[in-house]
Design an enzyme around this catalytic site. Sequence first.
Site, PDB file in Angstrom:
ATOM      1  N   ASN A 179       0.856  -1.189   0.000  1.00 31.71           N
ATOM      2  CA  ASN A 179       0.000   0.000   0.000  1.00 31.71           C
ATOM      3  C   ASN A 179       0.894   1.241   0.000  1.00 31.71           C
ATOM      4  O   ASN A 179       1.615   1.487   0.956  1.00 31.71           O
ATOM      5  CB  ASN A 179      -0.892  -0.033   1.248  1.00 31.71           C
ATOM      6  CG  ASN A 179      -1.784   1.179   1.374  1.00 31.71           C
ATOM      7  OD1 ASN A 179      -1.824   2.028   0.480  1.00 31.71           O
ATOM      8  ND2 ASN A 179      -2.503   1.275   2.487  1.00 31.71           N
ATOM      9  N   PHE A 180       0.844   2.025  -1.084  1.00 32.83           N
ATOM     10  CA  PHE A 180       1.707   3.215  -1.201  1.00 32.83           C
ATOM     11  C   PHE A 180       1.200   4.378  -0.341  1.00 32.83           C
ATOM     12  O   PHE A 180       1.891   5.383  -0.184  1.00 32.83           O
ATOM     13  CB  PHE A 180       1.787   3.666  -2.659  1.00 32.83           C
ATOM     14  CG  PHE A 180       2.708   2.847  -3.525  1.00 32.83           C
ATOM     15  CD1 PHE A 180       3.087   1.558  -3.177  1.00 32.83           C
ATOM     16  CD2 PHE A 180       3.218   3.372  -4.713  1.00 32.83           C
ATOM     17  CE1 PHE A 180       3.947   0.814  -3.984  1.00 32.83           C
ATOM     18  CE2 PHE A 180       4.080   2.632  -5.524  1.00 32.83           C
ATOM     19  CZ  PHE A 180       4.440   1.357  -5.158  1.00 32.83           C
ATOM     20  N   LYS A 181      -0.043   4.258   0.153  1.00 35.18           N
ATOM     21  CA  LYS A 181      -0.678   5.352   0.910  1.00 35.18           C
ATOM     22  C   LYS A 181      -0.451   6.679   0.167  1.00 35.18           C
ATOM     23  O   LYS A 181      -0.436   6.685  -1.076  1.00 35.18           O
ATOM     24  CB  LYS A 181      -0.128   5.389   2.344  1.00 35.18           C
ATOM     25  CG  LYS A 181      -0.481   4.111   3.127  1.00 35.18           C
ATOM     26  CD  LYS A 181      -0.275   4.271   4.624  1.00 35.18           C
ATOM     27  CE  LYS A 181      -0.757   3.028   5.365  1.00 35.18           C
ATOM     28  NZ  LYS A 181      -0.662   3.159   6.823  1.00 35.18           N
ATOM     29  N   HIS A 214      -9.862   0.448   4.363  1.00 31.11           N
ATOM     30  CA  HIS A 214      -8.606   0.609   5.092  1.00 31.11           C
ATOM     31  C   HIS A 214      -8.861   1.451   6.343  1.00 31.11           C
ATOM     32  O   HIS A 214      -9.756   2.295   6.364  1.00 31.11           O
ATOM     33  CB  HIS A 214      -7.567   1.293   4.196  1.00 31.11           C
ATOM     34  CG  HIS A 214      -6.211   1.299   4.812  1.00 31.11           C
ATOM     35  ND1 HIS A 214      -5.794   2.271   5.691  1.00 31.11           N
ATOM     36  CD2 HIS A 214      -5.186   0.422   4.705  1.00 31.11           C
ATOM     37  CE1 HIS A 214      -4.567   2.002   6.083  1.00 31.11           C
ATOM     38  NE2 HIS A 214      -4.165   0.887   5.503  1.00 31.11           N
ATOM     39  N   GLU A 220      -5.730  -5.998  10.227  1.00 31.16           N
ATOM     40  CA  GLU A 220      -4.699  -5.112  10.764  1.00 31.16           C
ATOM     41  C   GLU A 220      -5.117  -4.574  12.124  1.00 31.16           C
ATOM     42  O   GLU A 220      -5.904  -3.631  12.197  1.00 31.16           O
ATOM     43  CB  GLU A 220      -4.485  -3.910   9.843  1.00 31.16           C
ATOM     44  CG  GLU A 220      -4.143  -4.253   8.415  1.00 31.16           C
ATOM     45  CD  GLU A 220      -3.657  -3.010   7.667  1.00 31.16           C
ATOM     46  OE1 GLU A 220      -2.458  -2.933   7.390  1.00 31.16           O
ATOM     47  OE2 GLU A 220      -4.493  -2.127   7.374  1.00 31.16           O
ATOM     48  N   ILE A 268      -0.629  -0.666  13.544  1.00 31.21           N
ATOM     49  CA  ILE A 268      -0.407  -0.028  12.244  1.00 31.21           C
ATOM     50  C   ILE A 268       0.659   1.056  12.342  1.00 31.21           C
ATOM     51  O   ILE A 268       0.633   1.908  13.230  1.00 31.21           O
ATOM     52  CB  ILE A 268      -1.719   0.578  11.695  1.00 31.21           C
ATOM     53  CG1 ILE A 268      -2.700  -0.549  11.356  1.00 31.21           C
ATOM     54  CG2 ILE A 268      -1.452   1.433  10.454  1.00 31.21           C
ATOM     55  CD1 ILE A 268      -4.043  -0.064  10.871  1.00 31.21           C
ATOM     56  N   GLY A 303       2.528  -3.465  10.886  1.00 35.74           N
ATOM     57  CA  GLY A 303       3.823  -3.691  11.514  1.00 35.74           C
ATOM     58  C   GLY A 303       4.692  -4.717  10.812  1.00 35.74           C
ATOM     59  O   GLY A 303       5.795  -5.001  11.275  1.00 35.74           O
ATOM     60  N   ALA A 313       2.991  -1.346   4.173  1.00 34.63           N
ATOM     61  CA  ALA A 313       3.023   0.022   3.644  1.00 34.63           C
ATOM     62  C   ALA A 313       4.377   0.663   3.954  1.00 34.63           C
ATOM     63  O   ALA A 313       5.297   0.622   3.138  1.00 34.63           O
ATOM     64  CB  ALA A 313       1.890   0.851   4.218  1.00 34.63           C
ATOM     65  N   SER A 314       4.508   1.236   5.158  1.00 37.00           N
ATOM     66  CA  SER A 314       5.713   2.006   5.469  1.00 37.00           C
ATOM     67  C   SER A 314       6.989   1.175   5.368  1.00 37.00           C
ATOM     68  O   SER A 314       8.044   1.691   5.016  1.00 37.00           O
ATOM     69  CB  SER A 314       5.590   2.636   6.858  1.00 37.00           C
ATOM     70  OG  SER A 314       5.454   1.633   7.839  1.00 37.00           O
TER      71      SER A 314
END
Lengths: 223, 223, 223, 223
Positions: free
Chosen positions: D10-12, D94, D142, D147, D181, D202-203
């Site tokens: 997920n690029f957010k 989400h 999630e 998160i 995470g 994501a991150s």
Amino acid sequence: MLETPVIVVNFKLYEQASGKNGLNLAKIIDTVSKETGASIAVAVNPLDFKMIKNSVDMPVFLQHVDAVEFGAKTGRINVELAKEHGIDGILINHSERRMTIADIEYLVHRAKIVGVNTIVCTNNAKVSAAIAALSPDFIAMEPPELIGGDVSVSRARPEAITETIKIVNSVNPVPVLVGAGVKTGDDVKKAIELGAKGVLIASGIAKANDPRKAIIDLVQGLM
Amino acid sequence: MLETPVIVVNFKLYEQASGKNGLNLAKIIDTVSKETGASIAVAVNPLDFKMIKNSVDMPVFLQHVDAVEFGAKTGRINVELAKEHGIDGILINHSERRMTIADIEYLVHRAKIVGVNTIVCTNNAKVSAAIAALSPDFIAMEPPELIGGDVSVSRARPEAITETIKIVNSVNPVPVLVGAGVKTGDDVKKAIELGAKGVLIASGIAKANDPRKAIIDLVQGLM
Amino acid sequence: MLETPVIVVNFKLYEQASGKNGLNLAKIIDTVSKETGASIAVAVNPLDFKMIKNSVDMPVFLQHVDAVEFGAKTGRINVELAKEHGIDGILINHSERRMTIADIEYLVHRAKIVGVNTIVCTNNAKVSAAIAALSPDFIAMEPPELIGGDVSVSRARPEAITETIKIVNSVNPVPVLVGAGVKTGDDVKKAIELGAKGVLIASGIAKANDPRKAIIDLVQGLM
Amino acid sequence: MLETPVIVVNFKLYEQASGKNGLNLAKIIDTVSKETGASIAVAVNPLDFKMIKNSVDMPVFLQHVDAVEFGAKTGRINVELAKEHGIDGILINHSERRMTIADIEYLVHRAKIVGVNTIVCTNNAKVSAAIAALSPDFIAMEPPELIGGDVSVSRARPEAITETIKIVNSVNPVPVLVGAGVKTGDDVKKAIELGAKGVLIASGIAKANDPRKAIIDLVQGLM
């Protein structure tokens, strides 16, 4: 900055104005703009944006961007990203996508910084006065009871236009566009006579049987 | 209309300020108001409203009402019903309960008609100017970065207060309350010296170990 | 737990069912409940709640509570506070007050802990199956196209009821109430014959010319 | 249908994963997917979608689409338009873009009709069970408290994964992805050992100093 008087066409998510249909409609409008010299801009959805932007010369707006910074914001776009993609402006606070006043202020502020035009939609004279204090490029006043209808505000309630312009000017002279029910060149002409700097129109073009004819008719009202 | 300078205490949904705890807190504040002659109002939730209203003499506000007419609106309350229950005023657009500008305008308008005080919360000077155009009874400016914190806006950013009052006055001279981080009588005193007509406070009273002492301290700042 | 079959009357924010009008209506319904022995509950707004709860013996629900803990939540109420005020149950996710699935799960969970009945509204069979997995006390299925109309779902789309009950039972046998367009005792009777454990009704009672007559007619359908 | 086990990135709206940065990141991930044969998909914003879709071979999802039909829906996009643009799938619900249960059901239903993959995000086992009743292609569980953090759910709360898979299977055996995470190949490996069919991340990729290295490490966990 958009040249005025201007016609802004909101494609909404009409099937006739989305995807390939939206591209075709945008090309028709762009051609009329070139043929007549009329100032016209369109507001499209983010999936169609690049395809349309690459195919026309008139300004292309987004119908909405979110009031967020870059970060963990799944499903959002912001004005900085929109600018990177070459956006010319944004519609803000349309009646179908209302925002908080804090978010409207944030967007107008950020758009000024990155150099993107802003049109903030309002529903009456008082709200227009409030928005004027934020100094957007344009205010588009659309009485909600006339949106999507067949009677234009310039015809049904001309005093709503003159009152809006007067109260906006008393706060901050932001140019006012007129929306809701605008259908014909006569509607446009009347709006401009009343002091508006243009119109915001949607179904009158997007759902017209002959959009080329409809936009040409509108343009007559600018002349 | 609230007498100024005024202290408005927002009970939020703090456990220490809800249900029986809320009633006790309201009585303490009401007693201090009577003992000192200070103008104090409280803003409570709709379940606690009647119980508290029946037990105190100071003005009792609701923290929020919805911008709706009577009708098929499950789970909503409106200003007309609130008035029937004897409400004195409403907080509008708190940072924890933001509204659209159209809804804020509607509420301020309806509240005026039924005779209920309005305090519209804002987050900066520009937004305060916009809200001033709607002519609420008060604007409560709360920089979001200071809400719930230990540093008051009058101390951390006095220029935010003076700038807000100046720009509000340039649109429409609505009295300005100062919120966010107000804790002590000194904070109150400073806010009023800067031109504010009072303060909006929450955790400083609601979560105080000794709320009576805390409210008495605040009141000193009004004198 | 509500006795079944049950009639739940949602007062919405109808003018005829709010404030003193709401109190009068609640008394009428309570009297019919006592005279007939029928299981009836009402769902009211939070400003009217205490006044009505203190005047009737039938269960009194709130039409909505927020999915929040105690804390800095201006303009919100939660199930813990509602319980302190003596609430019997809550409507959750009404079509006029939709919630996220995470919030619905939270509310059902918290309500169970504090001992409050839950009725979760749904719009079709699939969504009812999803909600069944959360184990609320009741599911009230209301096809949106029939809400507020004059044709009851038990008449217009009886298969929607049987299909909903079947799919709910395949996940978790939560009792199903039927809403949307229920007007008469015959509608109630039909719904129960199809397997429903009661009805959720609003305008049929709240806007009836003679609410006593209307509720008595409904009650016939339970017998 | 995505091949499993799968890594969904997920690029957010991370600056490092939006606009040209997003295109570069997508190309890096696509290259790793080809080099290793790992099944990887990315979820991007609608402005970047076409540019990325045209430059990679792996599946490209949108992070959100609105639950609306074509029509007067300013500022919205729908699944039908997304399909016309060649979308492979959508993230739904989400934690940064929650939806009502009625809208989730609508989207899953429409996506099936037009032939688009769906991943519905959930926050716990109970909610996952509810979503399973709607038969999406995947559920991504999630726990909100994990998160964006540095501890993966597979490490911090492995029982949350096994419990979710068990309760989901009891309703409808929808494959479960694990989010929140996830950082390393070990996290991925652990998740799959516990029964998950992949991860949503994501991150850990978008904000990595060396995204190529980070994605290669993750892929090791699939093997």
